[in-house]
Design a protein around this motif. Structure first.
Motif, PDB file in Angstrom:
ATOM      1  N   TRP A  12       0.827  -1.204   0.000  1.00 40.48           N
ATOM      2  CA  TRP A  12       0.000   0.000   0.000  1.00 40.48           C
ATOM      3  C   TRP A  12       0.865   1.259   0.000  1.00 40.48           C
ATOM      4  O   TRP A  12       0.565   2.232  -0.694  1.00 40.48           O
ATOM      5  CB  TRP A  12      -0.941   0.007   1.197  1.00 40.48           C
ATOM      6  N   LYS A  13       1.942   1.248   0.765  1.00 38.79           N
ATOM      7  CA  LYS A  13       2.843   2.401   0.776  1.00 38.79           C
ATOM      8  C   LYS A  13       3.394   2.669  -0.623  1.00 38.79           C
ATOM      9  O   LYS A  13       3.573   3.824  -1.014  1.00 38.79           O
ATOM     10  CB  LYS A  13       3.993   2.166   1.758  1.00 38.79           C
ATOM     11  N   PHE A  14       3.668   1.586  -1.349  1.00 40.11           N
ATOM     12  CA  PHE A  14       4.166   1.754  -2.715  1.00 40.11           C
ATOM     13  C   PHE A  14       3.125   2.451  -3.583  1.00 40.11           C
ATOM     14  O   PHE A  14       3.431   3.413  -4.296  1.00 40.11           O
ATOM     15  CB  PHE A  14       4.529   0.395  -3.318  1.00 40.11           C
ATOM     16  N   LEU A  15       1.884   1.979  -3.536  1.00 35.80           N
ATOM     17  CA  LEU A  15       0.831   2.602  -4.338  1.00 35.80           C
ATOM     18  C   LEU A  15       0.597   4.044  -3.913  1.00 35.80           C
ATOM     19  O   LEU A  15       0.381   4.934  -4.747  1.00 35.80           O
ATOM     20  CB  LEU A  15      -0.466   1.797  -4.205  1.00 35.80           C
ATOM     21  N   GLN A  16       0.644   4.275  -2.625  1.00 37.34           N
ATOM     22  CA  GLN A  16       0.403   5.607  -2.083  1.00 37.34           C
ATOM     23  C   GLN A  16       1.483   6.594  -2.527  1.00 37.34           C
ATOM     24  O   GLN A  16       1.202   7.773  -2.781  1.00 37.34           O
ATOM     25  CB  GLN A  16       0.379   5.507  -0.554  1.00 37.34           C
ATOM     26  N   ALA A  17       2.711   6.111  -2.653  1.00 38.07           N
ATOM     27  CA  ALA A  17       3.823   6.985  -3.024  1.00 38.07           C
ATOM     28  C   ALA A  17       3.988   7.122  -4.530  1.00 38.07           C
ATOM     29  O   ALA A  17       4.660   8.038  -5.001  1.00 38.07           O
ATOM     30  CB  ALA A  17       5.122   6.450  -2.422  1.00 38.07           C
ATOM     31  N   THR A  18       3.369   6.218  -5.293  1.00 34.46           N
ATOM     32  CA  THR A  18       3.629   6.189  -6.734  1.00 34.46           C
ATOM     33  C   THR A  18       2.361   6.407  -7.550  1.00 34.46           C
ATOM     34  O   THR A  18       1.976   7.537  -7.827  1.00 34.46           O
ATOM     35  CB  THR A  18       4.294   4.856  -7.117  1.00 34.46           C
ATOM     36  N   TRP A  19       1.701   5.336  -7.939  1.00 28.48           N
ATOM     37  CA  TRP A  19       0.582   5.419  -8.863  1.00 28.48           C
ATOM     38  C   TRP A  19      -0.552   6.307  -8.366  1.00 28.48           C
ATOM     39  O   TRP A  19      -1.207   6.992  -9.153  1.00 28.48           O
ATOM     40  CB  TRP A  19       0.027   4.016  -9.140  1.00 28.48           C
ATOM     41  N   LEU A  20      -0.801   6.280  -7.059  1.00 29.78           N
ATOM     42  CA  LEU A  20      -1.938   7.021  -6.524  1.00 29.78           C
ATOM     43  C   LEU A  20      -1.554   8.361  -5.911  1.00 29.78           C
ATOM     44  O   LEU A  20      -2.414   9.229  -5.732  1.00 29.78           O
ATOM     45  CB  LEU A  20      -2.667   6.171  -5.474  1.00 29.78           C
ATOM     46  N   GLY A  21      -0.294   8.525  -5.572  1.00 32.77           N
ATOM     47  CA  GLY A  21       0.161   9.769  -4.963  1.00 32.77           C
ATOM     48  C   GLY A  21       0.290  10.894  -5.970  1.00 32.77           C
ATOM     49  O   GLY A  21       0.400  10.675  -7.175  1.00 32.77           O
ATOM     50  N   LYS A  22       0.299  12.114  -5.480  1.00 35.30           N
ATOM     51  CA  LYS A  22       0.334  13.275  -6.368  1.00 35.30           C
ATOM     52  C   LYS A  22       1.605  13.303  -7.213  1.00 35.30           C
ATOM     53  O   LYS A  22       1.553  13.553  -8.421  1.00 35.30           O
ATOM     54  CB  LYS A  22       0.214  14.564  -5.554  1.00 35.30           C
ATOM     55  N   LYS A  23       2.755  13.027  -6.610  1.00 38.92           N
ATOM     56  CA  LYS A  23       4.005  13.056  -7.374  1.00 38.92           C
ATOM     57  C   LYS A  23       4.030  11.962  -8.432  1.00 38.92           C
ATOM     58  O   LYS A  23       4.496  12.179  -9.556  1.00 38.92           O
ATOM     59  CB  LYS A  23       5.201  12.916  -6.431  1.00 38.92           C
ATOM     60  N   GLY A  24       3.542  10.787  -8.083  1.00 35.76           N
ATOM     61  CA  GLY A  24       3.491   9.708  -9.059  1.00 35.76           C
ATOM     62  C   GLY A  24       2.526  10.016 -10.184  1.00 35.76           C
ATOM     63  O   GLY A  24       2.790   9.711 -11.355  1.00 35.76           O
ATOM     64  N   GLN A  25       1.398  10.623  -9.849  1.00 35.17           N
ATOM     65  CA  GLN A  25       0.411  10.996 -10.864  1.00 35.17           C
ATOM     66  C   GLN A  25       0.996  11.987 -11.871  1.00 35.17           C
ATOM     67  O   GLN A  25       0.653  11.965 -13.051  1.00 35.17           O
ATOM     68  CB  GLN A  25      -0.809  11.611 -10.189  1.00 35.17           C
ATOM     69  N   LEU A  26       1.894  12.840 -11.408  1.00 31.52           N
ATOM     70  CA  LEU A  26       2.472  13.844 -12.301  1.00 31.52           C
ATOM     71  C   LEU A  26       3.535  13.260 -13.226  1.00 31.52           C
ATOM     72  O   LEU A  26       4.012  13.947 -14.131  1.00 31.52           O
ATOM     73  CB  LEU A  26       3.054  14.995 -11.480  1.00 31.52           C
TER      74      LEU A  26
END
Length: 421
Positions: A323-337
């Motif tokens: 979950w931390k991975f998804l939160q920091a990447t695909w779903l997080g703001k920085k990953g979304q950008l």
């Protein structure tokens, strides 16, 4: 189309790029799954842009979790679902899966992925993902945005209206926002000897994907209940071909690539196509161009939302880390950008005005279409209904079916397929 990027021939390029980036490329393993210092992500991405994006995701995660090694394990697109199902039988598998979310019910039924609901309830930023990209199960049935959530689409692929600005400017035509304005523009183009609209109107999925927005705009959904409106919309669309606004041969086109290459020649004013063509249009079109949302009708403007989904594997040894991975990447703001760099439209609604997106040429109209977007068909019944619509829609535009008989077919047969008749 529901865009799938990549080809097996590019896998060697992908491996080299991963190696150069420092992210680990895992060979197919018998014991996929993570410990506290390793995270395994299954995917089927192959193009250089996609692979670079994955490497950037790994760096974002490692900035917050420096001691964890991220291993991206490639599975061919056609084999991904079966690979996940097989791993579930063996009671092992990856920590994170990036996959075609239309197969979610198969993975849930096989207990191959786990619910993300406990994490989403505690994450304030979950509110930025519209229900149309949040997929779950409620009382044993598919549920959009409710129930136990198993998959989220971090980005979407969707269609909009491209326009040749040079042609429109010469005839003092403003980019249309409504269907009435669009029809008036087509009439003016025809009167002045200019090409009107290019679109994919082949049978099956092609006709469904590109045809349904005209019906959504008039309040008709996949259930096909309003016969009078269905006939009226089909009559209008067929008239555009009869009047020469749309070339007859669009009914034999089933790929956006064919439409894009033809439109890039500069002879047509409009094209219905997806965000995945933005980078190629930028490179190939030798004229000024722009993009607007699909023209609206009495019920507004809506399109289907395609794209991959992300899920947590059921047999991960560390679901919190996944979950931390998804939160920091695909779903997080920085990953979304990171996503606009590969032509994908971030699903988060709070990024609509972000400079990283607004400066990406042509991407903003796609982003504005996300909140009103429609989910893809997911059940076998819905898939059958979409094919019925695509075949019927294409048949009308080709002149093989009358709008009246086509409306009768859709109203009569669709409820049977969906089990609502």
């Amino acid at each position: 189309m529901i865009r799938r990027r990549g080809a097996p021939a590019l896998l060697a390029v992908a491996v080299m790029l991963f190696a150069a980036s420092g992210a680990a490329v895992a060979k197919p393993s018998r014991e996929a799954g993570a410990s506290a210092d390793k995270l395994v992500v299954w995917h089927y991405f192959t193009t250089p842009g996609q692979v670079n994006a994955l490497a950037k995701m790994a760096k974002l995660f490692n900035a917050q979790n420096p001691g964890v090694k991220v291993e991206f394990e490639f599975k061919p697109f056609a084999q991904m679902t079966q690979a996940v199902l097989a791993s579930a039988v063996a009671k092992r598998g990856p920590d994170v899966i990036v996959y075609q979310w239309g197969d979610m019910l198969k993975l849930v039924d096989s207990k191959a992925i786990r619910s993300m609901t406990p994490y989403l309830r505690k994450w304030p930023e979950s509110k930025f993902f519209p229900a149309s990209v949040v997929h779950g199960v409620r009382r044993g049935e598919y549920s959009q945005g409710k129930g136990a959530i198993y998959t989220i689409q971090p980005y979407v692929n969707l269609i909009a209206m491209y326009y040749n600005k040079d042609i429109l400017d010469k005839l003092a035509i403003k980019p249309p926002t409504t269907i009435d304005q669009f029809e008036a523009a087509l009439a003016k183009l025809e009167a002045n000897g200019k090409g009107g609209l290019l679109t994919d109107a082949g049978p099956g999925v092609s006709g469904w994907w590109n045809g349904m927005p005209w019906f959504f705009a008039n309040g008709v959904d996949i259930r096909m209940r309003d016969r009078a409106t269905i006939e009226r919309v089909l009559t209008r669309l067929r008239s555009w071909i009869v009047k020469g606004y749309i070339p007859q041969d669009v009914t034999s086109v089933s790929t956006g690539v064919d439409t894009r290459s033809r439109w890039a020649a500069g002879d047509f004013a409009f094209m219905v196509n997806g965000n995945w063509e933005l980078s190629t249009v930028t490179k190939d079109a030798k004229f000024n161009w722009g993009v607007v949302r699909m023209p609206s009708g009495p019920a507004g403007s809506s399109v289907y939302l395609g794209g991959e989904g992300v899920a947590i594997g059921a047999f991960t040894k560390n679901p919190n880390l996944a979950w931390k991975f998804l939160q920091a990447t695909w779903l997080g703001k920085k990953g979304q950008l990171v996503l606009p760099t590969i032509g994908s439209v971030p699903a988060r609604t709070d990024l609509a005005g972000n400079p990283a997106i607004t400066k990406a040429r042509g991407l903003t109209p796609f982003l504005k279409s996300v909140p009103s977007g429609k989910r893809l068909p997911i059940t076998q019944a819905e898939n059958a209904a979409q094919n019925l619509f695509g075949d019927t829609y294409s048949g009308v535009l080709a002149g093989q079916l009358s709008p009246a008989s086509a409306a009768d077919r859709l109203v009569k047969e669709t409820p049977k397929l969906l089990g609502t008749g």
